[in-house]
Design an enzyme around this catalytic site. Structure first.
Site, PDB file in Angstrom:
ATOM      1  N   HIS A   1      -6.795  -6.253  -1.525  1.00 53.39           N
ATOM      2  CA  HIS A   1      -5.677  -5.340  -1.279  1.00 53.39           C
ATOM      3  C   HIS A   1      -4.725  -5.864  -0.213  1.00 53.39           C
ATOM      4  O   HIS A   1      -3.507  -5.803  -0.376  1.00 53.39           O
ATOM      5  CB  HIS A   1      -6.232  -3.982  -0.848  1.00 53.39           C
ATOM      6  CG  HIS A   1      -5.187  -2.925  -0.667  1.00 53.39           C
ATOM      7  ND1 HIS A   1      -4.525  -2.332  -1.723  1.00 53.39           N
ATOM      8  CD2 HIS A   1      -4.671  -2.353   0.459  1.00 53.39           C
ATOM      9  CE1 HIS A   1      -3.657  -1.450  -1.264  1.00 53.39           C
ATOM     10  NE2 HIS A   1      -3.725  -1.438   0.053  1.00 53.39           N
TER      11      HIS A   1
ATOM     12  N   CYS B   1       0.828  -1.205   0.000  1.00 59.36           N
ATOM     13  CA  CYS B   1       0.000   0.000   0.000  1.00 59.36           C
ATOM     14  C   CYS B   1       0.872   1.269   0.000  1.00 59.36           C
ATOM     15  O   CYS B   1       1.724   1.429  -0.851  1.00 59.36           O
ATOM     16  CB  CYS B   1      -0.967  -0.051   1.180  1.00 59.36           C
ATOM     17  SG  CYS B   1      -2.298   1.169   1.094  1.00 59.36           S
TER      18      CYS B   1
ATOM     19  N   ASP C   1      -8.483  -5.809  -5.902  1.00 56.34           N
ATOM     20  CA  ASP C   1      -8.104  -4.718  -4.998  1.00 56.34           C
ATOM     21  C   ASP C   1      -9.115  -3.583  -5.143  1.00 56.34           C
ATOM     22  O   ASP C   1      -9.267  -3.003  -6.218  1.00 56.34           O
ATOM     23  CB  ASP C   1      -6.690  -4.236  -5.370  1.00 56.34           C
ATOM     24  CG  ASP C   1      -6.162  -3.161  -4.434  1.00 56.34           C
ATOM     25  OD1 ASP C   1      -6.928  -2.656  -3.587  1.00 56.34           O
ATOM     26  OD2 ASP C   1      -4.969  -2.824  -4.546  1.00 56.34           O
TER      27      ASP C   1
END
Length: 419
Positions: A362, A234, A328
């Site tokens: 994600h 991330c 995601d």
């Protein structure tokens, strides 16, 4: 005699467990439930229905679940399908050294469609899931500006060194670093905001802080030179990619679901300042669950003048592995990885590789941990949507964890020529 066995009953959290039930009646249908309480007291539950064979046995390695939280043959399904009773809670191990997660397995007669916590199970078994191994050392790091925790495997070394970076959750997250260290790497879980005397909010990314951390790691007598690896996800993956582009100390980089540009806050490295792309908050979407999707709020570095925010991936000295979940819901991570590869290929570089996992979300983490579809993030008024389909996400985590270790062994451990 009715028995529920889980082997091994105590193991690393990334190791599989073999679950069997014996002593049932032939063709008997039962419910197997798993429960776990995290260190904050949050309860996570899962369940699946199984039919015994003619010998009165159920073996999760070969028998399909008929229903519940998953269907089909999934030996570790009770672990990766755990869901929080209280919505939007993410399972995060805090104390990685002194205590395991304890997963209780309960067996119930027949099919329990409702949560069977009120009923008395026929038989139970507790499984310990550890995040460290005997001899693994945790060293608190408070040197210069650097804050974190260094995990050293037992032995003299030298060990390949890795910096581990998480994203917008802030603070110090250690569970992935300690697990990776259990496989022979020296791993620095690095905090960069919202921890001790670090800034409470991330207002800019000062790359010199991460360079200081890389130098600190390389100066340690048990760390193998000449370069280190970076494992990142991330916002951490954005920083990890910047480290690959600008820092000579970085020899191999893994970016999990991150961008190829600077977002929201500027990046500074000496006199260099990379201006960020900003989220268009008018494009926020609210999922039916009540969680907030920010995926559509992002412009891209390919949009005209915004190319100035793009990271110069072609300048990276070492190889880069992009790991992407194609479900995601937080970032356009597959698009960003494709763009980064185009940057490399456009400059004659073949040092990039992309692993795309269909159905994965994600938060790709070490194997057998439950999918976190959405959770609260510090400073936000609504939970964030992460995405992912449980079974596909679980398969992705299991495969990616092996690939992560192979990548670092290949690129951080020097080959010795045979005389």
């Amino acid at each position: 005699m009715l028995q529920l066995t889980a082997t091994p009953a105590s193991a690393l959290a990334d190791e599989p467990v073999h679950i069997r039930v014996t002593g049932l009646s032939p063709s008997q249908v039962v419910t197997v439930k798993a429960s776990l309480k995290d260190e904050k007291g949050n309860l996570f539950l899962s369940k699946a229905f199984y039919r015994a064979n003619e010998a009165g046995q159920v073996d999760l390695e070969q028998d399909p679940a008929l229903g519940g939280d998953y269907v089909g043959v999934h030996p570790m399904g009770l672990f990766w399908s755990l869901k929080p009773v209280k919505a939007f809670q993410r399972l995060l191990k805090q104390d990685v050294m002194n205590s395991p997660f304890r997963v209780t397995l309960d067996l119930y007669d027949s099919v329990c469609f409702q949560d069977p916590t009120e009923d008395q199970p026929r038989v139970s078994q507790t499984v310990q899931r550890w995040f460290s191994t005997p001899g693994l050392q945790r060293v608190q790091i408070r040197e210069g500006r650097v804050r974190g925790a260094l995990f050293l495997p037992p032995g003299e070394g030298p060990f390949p060194g890795v910096i581990d970076l998480f994203g917008g959750i802030g603070g110090l997250v250690e569970f992935r670093a300690s697990l990776l260290a259990a496989h022979g790497f020296a791993v620095l879980a690095l905090a960069y905001f919202a921890y001790e005397d670090l800034p409470k909010q991330l207002l800019e990314v000062d790359l010199e802080y991460f360079e200081e951390a890389a130098n600190l790691l390389l100066a340690h007598p048990k760390i193998q030179s000449p370069g280190i690896g970076v494992l990142s996800v991330c916002k951490g993956a954005e920083i990890g990619l910047a480290m690959a582009c600008y820092l000579k100390q970085v020899a191999a980089t893994i970016c999990i679901n991150g961008p190829n540009a600077i977002f929201e806050v500027p990046l500074r490295y000496g006199d260099l300042v990379v201006r960020p792309l900003l989220f268009d908050k008018a494009r926020l979407q609210v999922h039916v669950s009540g969680a907030m999707s920010i995926r559509h709020c992002q412009g891209g570095p390919w949009e005209g003048l915004n190319r100035q925010s793009m990271l110069p991936v072609e300048k990276a000295q070492g190889p880069i592995l992009f790991i992407v979940g194609d479900n995601d819901e937080c970032l356009h991570s597959s698009v960003y990885a494709e763009q980064a590869m185009d940057q490399l290929w456009g400059h004659g570089r073949s040092s990039g590789r992309v692993l795309v996992y269909p159905g994965a979300g994600h938060l790709l983490e070490p194997p057998y941990g439950p999918l976190c579809y959405a959770s609260w993030n510090p400073g936000l008024t609504s939970p964030l949507l992460w995405g992912g389909q449980p079974a596909a996400h679980a398969a992705a985590q299991e495969h990616a964890w092996g690939e992560i270790q192979k990548f670092f062994r290949q690129h951080l451990i020097p080959t010795r020529s045979k005389l």
